[in-house]
Design a protein around this motif. Structure first.
Motif, PDB file in Angstrom:
ATOM      1  N   THR A   1     -49.540  -5.922  19.531  1.00  0.00           N
ATOM      2  CA  THR A   1     -49.990  -4.615  19.063  1.00  0.00           C
ATOM      3  C   THR A   1     -48.804  -3.744  18.658  1.00  0.00           C
TER       4      THR A   1
ATOM      5  N   GLN B   1     -56.794   2.230   2.015  1.00  0.00           N
ATOM      6  CA  GLN B   1     -57.786   1.729   2.971  1.00  0.00           C
ATOM      7  C   GLN B   1     -57.737   0.210   3.043  1.00  0.00           C
TER       8      GLN B   1
ATOM      9  N   LEU C   1     -55.529  -2.317   6.005  1.00  0.00           N
ATOM     10  CA  LEU C   1     -56.328  -3.307   6.735  1.00  0.00           C
ATOM     11  C   LEU C   1     -55.755  -4.711   6.533  1.00  0.00           C
TER      12      LEU C   1
ATOM     13  N   PHE D   1     -52.536  -5.082   8.355  1.00  0.00           N
ATOM     14  CA  PHE D   1     -52.806  -5.162   9.791  1.00  0.00           C
ATOM     15  C   PHE D   1     -53.218  -6.580  10.185  1.00  0.00           C
TER      16      PHE D   1
ATOM     17  N   VAL E   1     -61.789  -4.007  16.068  1.00  0.00           N
ATOM     18  CA  VAL E   1     -60.799  -3.115  15.452  1.00  0.00           C
ATOM     19  C   VAL E   1     -61.126  -2.897  13.975  1.00  0.00           C
ATOM     20  N   THR E   2     -61.426  -3.998  13.265  1.00  0.00           N
ATOM     21  CA  THR E   2     -61.728  -3.879  11.840  1.00  0.00           C
ATOM     22  C   THR E   2     -62.979  -3.031  11.612  1.00  0.00           C
TER      23      THR E   2
ATOM     24  N   THR F   1     -64.292  -0.729  13.565  1.00  0.00           N
ATOM     25  CA  THR F   1     -63.990   0.672  13.870  1.00  0.00           C
ATOM     26  C   THR F   1     -63.202   1.304  12.718  1.00  0.00           C
ATOM     27  N   TYR F   2     -62.219   0.561  12.236  1.00  0.00           N
ATOM     28  CA  TYR F   2     -61.382   1.061  11.152  1.00  0.00           C
ATOM     29  C   TYR F   2     -62.229   1.358   9.915  1.00  0.00           C
ATOM     30  N   LEU F   3     -63.112   0.425   9.571  1.00  0.00           N
ATOM     31  CA  LEU F   3     -63.913   0.622   8.358  1.00  0.00           C
ATOM     32  C   LEU F   3     -64.839   1.822   8.502  1.00  0.00           C
TER      33      LEU F   3
ATOM     34  N   LEU G   1     -64.284   4.462  10.464  1.00  0.00           N
ATOM     35  CA  LEU G   1     -63.474   5.682  10.481  1.00  0.00           C
ATOM     36  C   LEU G   1     -62.945   6.044   9.095  1.00  0.00           C
ATOM     37  N   THR G   2     -62.664   5.033   8.279  1.00  0.00           N
ATOM     38  CA  THR G   2     -62.052   5.316   6.973  1.00  0.00           C
ATOM     39  C   THR G   2     -63.080   5.303   5.843  1.00  0.00           C
TER      40      THR G   2
ATOM     41  N   TRP H   1     -62.773   7.858   3.267  1.00  0.00           N
ATOM     42  CA  TRP H   1     -61.616   7.812   2.361  1.00  0.00           C
ATOM     43  C   TRP H   1     -62.050   7.435   0.952  1.00  0.00           C
TER      44      TRP H   1
END
Lengths: 328, 279
Positions: free
Chosen positions: A107, A250, A254, A257, A313-314, A316-318, A320-321, A324
């Motif tokens: 991480t 965005q 990803l 990451f 994680v992916t 959540t990221y998608l 949250l963003t 965008w």
């Protein structure tokens, strides 16, 4: 982003005769309804065979006591339920502690590498936005690390970071005299930083590539208008460049990451078969755990946990963003 | 737009630093490949004590680099050609047809690209070993198995990039072909494909590069006879001492094909790789 709404070009059919309006002509018509599926079959079969099937097999393997005795007849491996998961999630046991340690290292590694790669890519993309002599050449040069085969580039770093014969210690110790004794760069705590630098060296060109393409879609008039309004460099960066790059960022962040988190090449080539404890990235950790003990059941359980972690994680990221892409 | 003075001063400094960072390993690779062995055994030197091409001659004998090279060439070439062929059909379907499951297909295929390689590695290893035992079809330790694996690695991005290229070709061409009585397959082969040829070439090179640079699966799925460069290059390090000048020479030799291809097709690459991200 300004959206241009065009008036719908389909005029509603006059009341009373709804079904007779002529349909727009399609290439081929209904005769080819099966065609797209036929065209997709080869790709689908291959994806199923080499990606979907192994994932399912991996989940199945993670519930088996699949040790070296069952490599050639894996169907006979005994069912152990969630036993493998219990072992790798038991933080009091060595397997669980090492997995957690590896996850933490990975991480930190990912956050640092992705952050730096993005920052370098962004800096270079903005500085290369204005045309000047040698710009094309510089861009080509910057992209070269991305084009080099991973192992060839990383093995060069291995040489460069050697304690006795490497360039780095030659510069630091012999030429600049920063320290007296030659530090190790591929063993111990320093190995983590070596890993980050090599990873950034290899990935920032990709960020540059994507951000350069993204910047080309920003209309120049926006900057002119902003200049007339008295907006300086930083203000333009904050109010024009960054918002316009949001959709690119965005996807880019990803992708960076996921690549970095799953990175196997960098540690494997840099350190050889035994990665230092301080730089024990998750892919190498699972690889070594599986192929030194041949306990594929445990390895699969760790792989499945890794997949679950990445999906969360992916996802959540998608979420949250998401804005965008839409609200700007 | 008038630039502030600090930016005019900072730009060359920052770009110079980035260029140095990029160049240092490349410089080390180039110069060390031309050094005699004693130059890389003692402390580091910036310039060879004498320039020699001996490392380029020795690399073929120290390890069977020629065989590794041919293996990499065969595996990467076959994987690239097969992958692009499959991708052309899939991309044509996605680009030209509106069908149920179109969005799902695109997302699913692209997301497999994002899964960790280690996740497929253990099951694929066992599947290949056991398929070989059951059917006699040797996938483990052979080039066939590696080709099959690699061709699916480049498939998602190949499809993605090709959809972008195909989308940029005006549909009027397809319709004209349809009026002339061409079916979808002939339209693809005779109209769309020739027009998209630069893109197709770029995608082929991309697929080739993907296979050429892969390490993880190569390290597990190959045997001595099918070993590729990714693993073979480490052979210089397993001896009692490391012949760093040869390692650098070999790295240079294996890099040239892909770097040349990439730089020649840079423009198409940038357009293709980023088409989806910018859209």
């Amino acid at each position: 982003m300004a959206t241009v709404t065009t008036p719908p070009d389909v005029t509603p059919p006059p009341a009373g005769r709804p079904a007779t309006a002529p349909k727009p002509r399609r290439v081929g018509g209904t005769r080819f309804r099966l065609t797209p599926y036929l065209l997709l079959i080869p790709a689908l079969v291959l994806e199923l065979a080499v990606h979907v099937l192994p994932i399912l097999a991996g989940i199945w393997m993670s519930t088996r006591g699949l040790t070296q005795f069952f490599v050639r007849n894996w169907s006979e491996a005994p069912f152990v339920g969630l036993g493998n998961y219990r072992i790798v999630l038991d933080l009091d046991g060595p397997a669980g502690r090492d997995l957690l340690h590896s996850l933490v290292v990975t991480t930190f590694y990912t956050v640092l590498s992705v952050g730096l790669a993005w920052l370098l890519g962004m800096t270079a993309a903005v500085l290369l936005q204005k045309d000047f002599r040698g710009r094309g050449l510089l861009r080509t040069l910057f992209l070269t690390p991305y084009a080099l085969p991973a192992y060839a580039a990383i093995i060069t770093w291995t040489f460069l970071l050697q304690r006795d014969t490497g360039l780095l210690n030659h510069v630091l110790v012999d030429q600049l005299g920063v320290t007296q004794d030659r530090p190790f760069w591929l063993i111990g705590g320093n190995s983590f930083w070596s890993l980050v630098v090599v990873s950034v060296w290899r990935t920032w060109p990709f960020a540059l590539l994507c951000l350069t393409a993204g910047l080309q879609t920003v209309p120049g008039e926006l900057y002119e208008a902003a200049s007339i309004d008295g907006a300086g460099f930083w203000r333009q960066l904050r109010s024009i460049t960054l918002p316009m790059l949001r959709p690119v960022n965005q996807v880019l962040i990803l992708v960076l990451f996921l690549w970095t988190f799953n990175d196997f090449n960098t540690p494997y080539v840099l350190f050889g078969r035994s990665a230092p404890y301080e730089a024990d990235l998750i892919s190498v950790h699972i690889y070594q755990a599986s192929f030194t003990t041949w306990n594929f059941g445990l390895g699969s359980a760790m792989s499945v946990l890794l997949l679950a972690f990445l999906l969360v994680v992916t996802g959540t990221y998608l979420v949250l963003t998401r804005r965008w892409r839409s609200d700007d | 737009m008038t630039e502030p003075r600090w930016l005019r001063i900072t730009r060359p400094i920052v770009l110079g630093l980035l260029a140095t960072f990029t160049l240092v390993p490349i410089y080390v690779m180039l110069t060390s490949a031309l050094k005699p062995l004693k130059d890389v055994q003692a402390g580091f030197r910036w310039w060879p004590s004498e320039l020699t091409v001996q490392p380029f001659l020795d690399i073929w004998d120290t390890v069977p680099l020629g065989r590794y090279f041919l293996n990499s060439l065969a595996v990467s070439g076959a994987a690239a050609l097969l992958s692009v062929t499959v991708a052309i059909f899939a991309a044509y379907a996605v680009s030209r047809f509106r069908f149920r499951g179109r969005g799902t297909f695109s997302i699913t295929v692209l997301s497999t690209q994002m899964f960790p390689g280690i996740l497929f590695l253990l099951p694929l290893f066992l599947i290949y070993v056991n398929v070989g035992k059951l059917t006699g079809l040797d996938l483990y330790g052979t080039r066939t198995g590696l080709i099959l694996t690699y061709l699916t690695f480049s498939l998602p991005f190949s499809i993605w990039m090709l959809v972008g290229y195909f989308d940029s070709i005006p549909r009027g061409l397809d319709e004209a072909a349809a009026v002339d009585g061409c079916g979808p397959l002939r339209t693809l082969l005779q109209v769309v494909l020739p027009t998209a040829l630069p893109g197709v070439v770029a995608v082929t090179v991309y697929a080739f590069m993907t296979a050429w640079g892969e390490v993880l699966f190569a390290s597990v799925l190959t045997s001595e006879s099918s070993r590729t460069l990714a693993v073979g290059l480490q052979g210089y390090s397993t001896q009692n001492e490391v012949y760093w000048n040869q390692v650098m020479a070999a790295s240079l030799v294996v890099s040239i094909p892909v770097v040349a291809g990439f730089l020649l097709l840079q423009r198409q690459f940038v357009a293709g790789l980023t088409a989806g991200a910018v859209k």
